[in-house]
Design a protein around this motif. Sequence first.
Motif, PDB file in Angstrom:
ATOM      1  N   ALA A   1       0.853  -1.187   0.000  1.00  0.00           N
ATOM      2  CA  ALA A   1       0.000   0.000   0.000  1.00  0.00           C
ATOM      3  C   ALA A   1       0.887   1.234   0.000  1.00  0.00           C
ATOM      4  O   ALA A   1       1.975   1.236   0.596  1.00  0.00           O
ATOM      5  CB  ALA A   1      -0.921   0.007   1.222  1.00  0.00           C
ATOM      6  N   GLN A   2       0.431   2.300  -0.669  1.00  0.00           N
ATOM      7  CA  GLN A   2       1.231   3.509  -0.812  1.00  0.00           C
ATOM      8  C   GLN A   2       0.367   4.751  -0.607  1.00  0.00           C
ATOM      9  O   GLN A   2      -0.860   4.704  -0.742  1.00  0.00           O
ATOM     10  CB  GLN A   2       1.849   3.570  -2.214  1.00  0.00           C
ATOM     11  N   ARG A   3       1.035   5.832  -0.290  1.00  0.00           N
ATOM     12  CA  ARG A   3       0.365   7.133  -0.285  1.00  0.00           C
ATOM     13  C   ARG A   3       1.410   8.207  -0.562  1.00  0.00           C
ATOM     14  O   ARG A   3       2.581   8.063  -0.203  1.00  0.00           O
ATOM     15  CB  ARG A   3      -0.360   7.398   1.034  1.00  0.00           C
ATOM     16  N   ILE A   4       0.952   9.281  -1.206  1.00  0.00           N
ATOM     17  CA  ILE A   4       1.858  10.371  -1.587  1.00  0.00           C
ATOM     18  C   ILE A   4       1.110  11.686  -1.496  1.00  0.00           C
ATOM     19  O   ILE A   4      -0.105  11.752  -1.717  1.00  0.00           O
ATOM     20  CB  ILE A   4       2.409  10.157  -3.018  1.00  0.00           C
ATOM     21  N   ASN A   5       1.836  12.726  -1.145  1.00  0.00           N
ATOM     22  CA  ASN A   5       1.243  14.066  -1.100  1.00  0.00           C
ATOM     23  C   ASN A   5       2.337  15.090  -1.378  1.00  0.00           C
ATOM     24  O   ASN A   5       3.521  14.851  -1.113  1.00  0.00           O
ATOM     25  CB  ASN A   5       0.600  14.339   0.254  1.00  0.00           C
ATOM     26  N   SER A   6       1.932  16.222  -1.952  1.00  0.00           N
ATOM     27  CA  SER A   6       2.858  17.320  -2.208  1.00  0.00           C
ATOM     28  C   SER A   6       2.056  18.610  -2.252  1.00  0.00           C
ATOM     29  O   SER A   6       0.816  18.593  -2.212  1.00  0.00           O
ATOM     30  CB  SER A   6       3.595  17.124  -3.548  1.00  0.00           C
ATOM     31  N   ASP A   7       2.757  19.728  -2.329  1.00  0.00           N
ATOM     32  CA  ASP A   7       2.058  21.016  -2.471  1.00  0.00           C
ATOM     33  C   ASP A   7       2.159  21.529  -3.912  1.00  0.00           C
ATOM     34  O   ASP A   7       2.044  22.719  -4.161  1.00  0.00           O
ATOM     35  CB  ASP A   7       2.610  22.041  -1.494  1.00  0.00           C
TER      36      ASP A   7
END
Length: 504
Positions: free
Chosen positions: A325-331
Amino acid sequence: MKRTTFFILLLICATVSAQNIEDVLRFSIENTHGTTRYQGLSGAFGALGGDLSALNNNPAGSAVFNNSQFTMTGTNYNRDNTATYFGSTSGTRFNSFKINQAGGVMVFKNYDKNADWKKYSLAFNYDLVNNFSNEFFARGNSNEGIDNYFLAYAQGQPLGPLFVQDGELIEEAYLDIGSSLGFGPQQAFLGFQAGVIDPVDINDDNNTDYVSNADYNTVNQEFLHSTRGYNSKFTMNMGTQYKDFLYMGASLNFHSIYYEKYTQLSERGYDSASEIQFINFDNLLISRGQAFSFGLGLIARLNKYVRLGGSYQSPTWYELTDDLAQRINSDSPVKNPDITFIDFNIVNLFPRYKVKSPGKFNGSMAIVFGPNGLLSFDYGYQDMSNAELRPTSDSSFSTVNSEISRELRSVSTFRVGGEYRIKQLSLRGGYRYEQSPYVNRITIGDLNGFSAGIGYNFGGSRLDFTYSRSERDTNVQLVDVGINTPAGVNGVMNNYSFGYTINF
């Protein structure tokens, strides 16, 4: 479409699996756990026997027992990790407690003094082969950012499939790409949808060139690597003594495996003009499975003082499944705002695969000074380049197996232990040295360890305590590709073990 929260399990083709050398070594390298007395001599028990965990070294050891007994051991594992990354040093301590051994042996003596076969033994033992509970944290200013990871997977990948289609949820697109195209395009999709990378020509579905949206000369990275789980082994053993000089034994071993790895990579400190100022990328890998192996061994008593031992431990055949499972976030101003819906509820389920760890040969010698004490030496040989992922017909597994044969080597292990008895009191000590499995001796370094212990015999029972320490340097890659600057980790394990044995 209406969005609901649910788990999605998707079968990804074996040809696009993401297993590597790390997966093979994780289950091929074993640590010295076991009974308190076994740990006190650093596992140098191949020619001694008479200990339940000694069956790991030599299955003939059960025939040395003079009476039936039961032993249980609990250990407090204290790990002290120091990570160095671009000149910055971070320390992490981690503690866990486990019942790492429990088992018993039944001895059946032949009371016919003229019989050649003096006794038989049946033993059942649970041992913790590996305790995966560990954690380290690294930080530093790197010139290789996480954008390189996504670029490595994106270059050459057509842009068209990386878009979310009309009426499709982003998490559905993520899983569909993984299922139909594979792990690499799926990672390119994450980087594109998070706004970390962009195509050179966003209007061309056939575009295969990508650029980073992050501007930096160096970027501040923080990396958390946390693991949990175990590789445990249940042993069924049978042994026998022939006359007064030969002991023989055989074991069947059944493994149970659970491994969980969580990594978190965070980046800050980009150039002030960069479109992106932070990126967080998390991965959660869970491996489950079973394994089987067997062992054969002999111990010969040459005279009153000297014993020689030899044994063969078969390859261990693992059957495993991985969940990722993965998750990613950025602005990033161009990211898809729905990217946060790809989280740990969205699970990639890989098909079952197999790992074969190499067999092992052990030779040993012991000098027994009657009731006063003993000295023991063990040598083990295991060729790690013979490990492999299966099925070998899988093209990606064949690539990894070629890397294994090229990058791994044979490993020699040396163990020395001694015990000195003062009436009911026993004093113990040991040392072990294990070579690096890598040809470069850098990715994983040599292991050095020592132990010291004490035991008190009450007659019908025995109480033991052991302290053991081992140290090994490793270089850990933050991600599989794109960032070629590993964190150097000095890992020190301090174990405190208590054991109780009762005789019958």
